[in-house]
Design an enzyme around this catalytic site. Structure first.
Site, short mmCIF file in Angstrom:
data_model
loop_
_atom_site.label_atom_id
_atom_site.label_comp_id
_atom_site.label_asym_id
_atom_site.label_seq_id
_atom_site.Cartn_x
_atom_site.Cartn_y
_atom_site.Cartn_z
N GLU A 235 5.86 7.89 -37.28
CA GLU A 235 4.67 7.45 -38.02
C GLU A 235 3.41 8.20 -37.61
OE1 GLU A 235 7.01 5.52 -36.78
OE2 GLU A 235 7.87 4.79 -38.65
N LEU B 295 11.45 10.66 -38.64
CA LEU B 295 11.12 9.27 -38.35
C LEU B 295 10.03 9.20 -37.29
CD1 LEU B 295 13.88 6.57 -37.68
CD2 LEU B 295 11.40 6.24 -37.65
N HIS C 219 8.70 -7.07 -39.69
CA HIS C 219 8.65 -6.78 -41.12
C HIS C 219 7.75 -7.75 -41.89
CE1 HIS C 219 12.18 -4.55 -39.85
NE2 HIS C 219 12.22 -3.93 -41.01
C1 LIG Z 1 8.97 2.65 -35.92
C2 LIG Z 1 9.89 2.33 -37.04
N1 LIG Z 1 9.79 3.00 -38.21
C3 LIG Z 1 10.60 2.73 -39.25
C4 LIG Z 1 11.55 1.72 -39.15
C5 LIG Z 1 12.48 1.39 -40.34
N2 LIG Z 1 13.85 1.83 -39.99
C6 LIG Z 1 14.75 0.97 -39.47
S1 LIG Z 1 16.15 1.77 -39.01
C7 LIG Z 1 15.58 3.26 -39.55
C8 LIG Z 1 16.43 4.50 -39.40
C9 LIG Z 1 16.89 4.67 -37.99
O1 LIG Z 1 17.70 5.82 -37.90
P1 LIG Z 1 18.41 6.16 -36.53
O2 LIG Z 1 17.41 6.19 -35.43
O3 LIG Z 1 19.22 7.39 -36.73
O4 LIG Z 1 19.34 4.92 -36.23
P2 LIG Z 1 20.54 4.42 -37.18
O5 LIG Z 1 19.95 3.47 -38.15
O6 LIG Z 1 21.12 5.63 -37.83
O7 LIG Z 1 21.51 3.76 -36.25
C10 LIG Z 1 14.29 3.14 -40.07
C11 LIG Z 1 13.49 4.24 -40.64
C12 LIG Z 1 11.62 1.02 -37.92
N3 LIG Z 1 12.51 0.01 -37.75
N4 LIG Z 1 10.80 1.35 -36.90
#
Ligand SMILES: Cc1ncc(C[n+]2csc(CCOP(=O)(O)OP(=O)(O)O)c2C)c(N)n1
Ligand SMILES: Cc1ncc(C[n+]2csc(CCOP(=O)(O)OP(=O)(O)O)c2C)c(N)n1
Ligand SMILES: [Mg+2]
Ligand SMILES: [Mg+2]
Lengths: 359, 326, 326, 359
Positions: free
Chosen positions: B60, B58, B129
């Site tokens: 970018e 995760l 979003h």
């Molecule tokens: C910078 C960014 N990239 C992508 C997203 C889309 N997104 C929202 S939650 C998520 C996964 C997050 O995983 P984690 O940090 O493990 O937290 P969890 O959802 O498991 O609590 C993603 C990719 C985002 N919100 N922000």
């Protein structure tokens, strides 16, 4: 339900040659006298190049340059461990590595003098140009390494950066991507203990850069960066592991920036000369020279000849560089895209027309 | 011919280009098994495996920086950013490296990279979003910026973008993803980058937009001709950078009137560039000022208020009438 | 009155505001002992200590994100980015958080932050040290964008920016830093944000710019009146966001002619916004098209070619003549 | 000149209460029965809130929501360790922490339904709203903590994020700034092993999140995240250390996302239900319930009463939320800047005029 230990780590430091040129036979990488001589010649050439760049800049014949004197052991030693089909992805303080990789010195001068044409490598030299935005280029090394492995090439990538770069988020992302994708990349940090005026202890609380590898499940080790044998041996081992599919590694070359940050900097503003002096005594070239002399691979005459040859090589390159034609204004538009776009064609035409009138 | 929505059309473009060119790889967050949060990459990992369809960590900046290295290394990466509101960590890699390697090395090291991402509002999503910040990419020398308006356009433009030798930022209007279907040829085809598309010819006034709001101006054009008998020309820019001023100026030279519609905040948006170019090139043909219908200079509001933010057919219609009656 | 260069004027503004307001802190790379690579923060750490003048690790997103937290926590951080070409890693923190906390929390959490940085070319520097990307900040809702043109302006605008309750991106023209001196009052003063400055009144044509190129248009104005007897009005925008359309339109309503000068790439630059607004508000008063004199849509070339890139007095003069003779 | 060990690290895992509710007395944090009951009530309320959010979303009465069921032990336990004058800087999967901190449930519903007015905290509640861009908010926690210490406040900041967030560069920069400036911050990672469809092992090669602290010279520890006592005790200790000037820490709460990522996700597309089932058996509320029953702090009747009370509280909040007036269009312009700017005033006037005509 106790306290259990999940995992334990230890971070090592490797030294092969002391300041007197004495080596630890057990750790000494196998290098023929010829190879050692080649390494020596490169370090000497790098030193002379660096000194000349300073002079040229002071005379207004050269742009801002990031000095490398005193760090030859780290970046020349590392680049020397590369094979032709490996890639190198540098930052901006690896002049010796450019020479080691076979970059044309005249072109290298041209780049630092403010001419993009100086970034063109001789055919087949697998290297990227200097990267100015600190910490950003290591990700390119990871992608390059991944692409090579994807194609089945048995080659590796060496990327070099300073300890300040480890504070940038991109460093962390590059380390993580490399580990997750097991990319064939060796991360070499030239920890010269200063990021312009910011000393190591203000850059990080970690007692070593090497231990940052723990965060990514990657092997990390520190070497004496002024000990060219320690650097060469450790980097070569890491490159071999990478080529063999063993994944990435982090190597911290523990060294020191004895010069100003760049020709635009004055280090006396922010640091104590005494510290610098102690590090000058650990000069990587002096050390290698001492070793070669005790081994009988080098005598006074040969030594002087080597420095003279370096002077001549640099002088020749400078002459060739200063004979180069300046770039024409059309160069500004020539490589924005593979094919010039209509807006750019129009802008170029306007500029050239103006210049026509002018003349 | 099959009628596909934009998600299906893009998925097909990716599938066919991966089939044709083994150097094409797809990477991003959740692009693998999950097929992307909008399902745009659905089925790709099953077909081409994890060595060509890569779920990344995760990060970018990591995705784009890593993809730049891949591209220099001879691949043609297509990177997905999950939402354009999350592309900013990668802005530095795009502006400082993707857009510059060719120039920096006089053409010796190049970055044939596509960064695709959904953009724009109207999907009732959380904060970040619904962004429409294409203008901050269109101003970057060395990047191409492409925005399809419907499924047919999306397949042809994306295929062209992947084959382009330079970095392309490809914005996909999230609101359009499943909203409309168009006929999409099964075989591959390309739509050239850098050329605007005259969607509908007209003599009285030119309506200009891109992405999701091409639909808005088409509807406005129909209503205006039905209700008022105006003969409205409709232009889909398709590519913001490089900007096809020729097609736009030719149209306005004819109609003498133009309204540019964008979803982004009005100040410093790309509509301003279109207006400025018409100012410089067509002022003698203008019978009324070129007007902009755009978002406000505010953060896009959350779902309860977002409809107020969107340029509506009504707003466009009123602006055209004002322009005609100027 | 003392004559200071811009470096000294900004240093004085910081010193006096830190003296007046204990919540003001300065942070960035090399801002402490080194006094900043341009010496703008010279002497601050000696005066206010390391608890208020903070050398940070080398991480721009970190600097801005950390400063956002400080600001929410009741301080007034003034963050330095060493060169504007290195601000992009912080773009996400600026656009996603600094610019949004007030809106997100209906005013409950706010970010009184100043991010200052040198920008622009003409200093014979390495790549990334000559950027002029103010337009990608001026398009962000929730940010103010301020650009001083001389030492006097710099002190007054920076003092106002620090006292402003919202985030301000403050671009300092590196080329001007030591190039000129102006009289700068010893006592504190502010120049209101959001108001353009009519530097010189005139009836025939309006020249508009900001930052380093206010000097360019002033010189052009002098030459044009000397050589051609044109009566040229000169406007320094001072603030790009919010844009002071009133002052600009009032001027052009009078002169009927305008040339906007920027160093940034022409496509999508802020000059386009100025032109678009004049199109919408003043078309009936225009006697000639509003023209833009700007950089090319290329990466700023390295030092050997950078002079070709800069808008020159000659180019401005020619454009004004063309506009007058339109 | 040998190989020397620079430094060694070990990363611990702490467990206090097993799945049967048996606790390790030596590690048990001191909590009065009343406190434990309060903790229990909060976790139950959080569970009911989460279940209700799902229903509301399915009925089209609520926007996209990030489920928290199964992670109450981690984020409620951590938030429970905060003092009123501490700050909390959350991401988006800490519903229970909002309730623990005293956020008005009606407002919280309003926010998730797409109304910015729902982000206003009751006077004196020291918390930031949900942060959607993953990994970006921890830096704010560091700045907040630094500002508090700068003013001489003896308080700390708790910031919470997922394991996916540790891949973002901003995480690394936040950890580094916190360590370098010894900011009073506790970094709590809810490692629920999934980032939407990306499993832990594709996110990092590190065998624990806790060990990432080594890169920054910061203490790091893993706890069983479904063991509310382990989380509470460990976080409280870290907060005390931070308040006392002992600097930041990283705590990894090892847990699992038993729900879909959000109400917009379908986890069956990418993961095996079997794995989920084993984790359901480690439910943090069931565990705490078992403990309280064996301790005689809870009986069937009290248990049922607790759940019933939670239902009532949620129902009441939902009713109040649905009675709220929708925001007016002027809200769009009201808080872009402290004072509305002329361009915004003009845009607002135009919009309101249009709406006038319309009606
Ligand atoms: C910078 C960014 N990239 C992508 C997203 C889309 N997104 C929202 S939650 C998520 C996964 C997050 O995983 P984690 O940090 O493990 O937290 P969890 O959802 O498991 O609590 C993603 C990719 C985002 N919100 N922000
Ligand atoms: C992203 C970015 N920020 C700031 C700078 C300005 N700058 C150039 S070199 C440097 C210090 C780099 O320190 P380090 O990484 O240790 O490398 P060294 O110079 O010591 O070799 C800085 C701050 C830059 N080039 N890029
Ligand atoms: Mg360094
Ligand atoms: Mg997770």
């Amino acid at each position: 339900m106790p306290v259990t230990t999940l995992v334990t780590y230890s971070v090592d430091r490797i030294e092969v040659m002391d300041t007197a040129g004495e080596v630890d036979a057990a750790l000494m990488p196998d290098l023929s006298p010829e190879k050692i001589r080649a390494l020596y010649d490169l370090m000497v050439l790098t030193r002379r190049f660096d000194e000349r760049m300073l002079k040229l800049q002071r005379q207004g014949r050269m742009g801002t340059f990031a000095r490398v004197a005193g760090q030859e052991g780290a970046h020349v030693g590392a680049a020397f461990a590369l094979r032709d089909d490996d890639w190198m992805v540098p930052s901006f303080r690896e002049a010796g590595a450019f020479l080691a990789r076979g970059m044309d010195m005249m072109r290298f001068l041209q780049y630092w003098a403010g001419d993009e044409r100086g970034n063109v490598f001789p055919e087949g030299v697998r290297m990227l140009p200097a990267s100015i935005p600190v910490g950003t280029h290591m990700l390119h090394a990871v992608g390059l390494g991944w692409a090579m492995r994807h194609r089945g090439e048995q080659a590796a990538v060496l990327t070099v950066f300073g300890e300040g770069a480890t504070s940038e988020g991109d460093f962390s992302e590059a380390m993580n991507f490399a580990a997750v994708f097991q990319a064939p990349v060796v991360f070499l940090c030239q920890n010269n203990q200063w990021a312009i005026s910011v000393p190591y202890h203000k850059q990080t609380q970690a007692c070593s850069v090497a231990q940052k590898a723990v965060a990514y499940g990657m092997p990390g080790v520190q070497v004496d960066g002024n000990d060219v044998f320690a650097v060469y041996g450790t980097v070569r081992e890491a490159l071999d592991r990478a080529r063999g599919g063993g994944g990435p590694s982090l190597v911290e070359a523990h060294t020191y920036r004895v010069t100003d940050h760049t020709t635009a900097d004055d280090a006396r503003r922010y640091r104590d000369e005494a510290e610098v002096v102690t590090w000058r005594e650990r000069d990587p070239i002096a050390r290698l020279t001492a070793y070669m002399k005790t081994q009988g691979h080098l005598d006074e005459a040969a030594e002087q000849a080597a420095w003279a040859k370096a002077d001549a090589t640099v002088a020749e390159a400078v002459t060739a560089f200063e004979a180069l034609d300046p770039p024409g204004p059309e160069e500004i538009f020539a490589h924005v895209f593979a094919e010039i776009t209509p807006p750019l064609a129009e802008q170029r035409a306007r500029l050239l027309a103006r210049l026509q009138e002018g003349s | 011919m099959a009628r596909l929505n934009m998600v299906e059309a893009i998925d097909q473009a990716l599938t066919q280009e991966m089939e044709r060119d083994p150097t094409v790889v797809v990477l991003g967050e959740d692009v693998g098994k999950d097929g992307g949060v909008f399902r745009v990459t659905d089925g790709l990992v099953e077909r081409y495996g994890e060595s060509r369809v890569i779920d990344t960590p995760l990060a970018e900046s990591g995705i784009v920086g890593f993809a730049i290295g891949m591209a220099i290394g001879g691949l043609r990466p297509v990177a997905e950013i999950q939402f354009s509101g999350f592309v900013y960590p990668a802005y530095d890699q795009l502006i400082s490296h993707a857009a510059r390697f060719r120039n920096r090395t006089r053409g010796q090291r190049t970055v044939p990279l596509v960064v695709r991402m959904p953009y724009g509002g109207g999907i009732r999503a959380l904060e970040h979003h619904s962004e429409s910040m294409e203008a901050v990419f269109a101003h970057i020398p060395g990047l191409k910026v492409v925005i399809p308006s419907d499924p047919y356009e999306a397949k042809g433009l994306l295929t062209a973008a992947i084959r382009d030798p330079d970095p392309v930022v490809f914005f996909e209007p999230a609101r359009v993803y499943r909203a409309i279907k168009t006929e999409v040829p099964e075989e591959q085809y390309t739509i050239p980058l850098g050329k605007a598309h005259v969607v509908r010819g007209g003599a009285d006034v030119t309506l200009i937009s891109w992405g999701a709001h091409v639909r808005t101006i088409r509807e406005a054009a129909e209503r205006l001709s039905a209700d008022r008998g105006y003969d409205v020309e409709v232009i889909d820019l398709r590519t913001l950078s490089p900007f096809d001023s020729e097609t736009v100026t030719r149209s306005v030279a004819k109609t003498g009137r133009a309204v540019v519609v964008q979803e982004a905040p009005i100040s410093g948006g790309f509509a301003s560039e279109v207006s400025a170019q018409l100012m410089e090139r067509e002022i003698l043909h203008l019978r009324a000022p070129v007007k902009r219908v755009a978002g406000f200079d505010t953060v896009p509001p959350l779902s309860k208020l977002e409809d107020y933010y969107q340029p509506s057919v009504d707003r466009v219609v009123d602006e055209v009438i004002a322009t005609m009656e100027f």
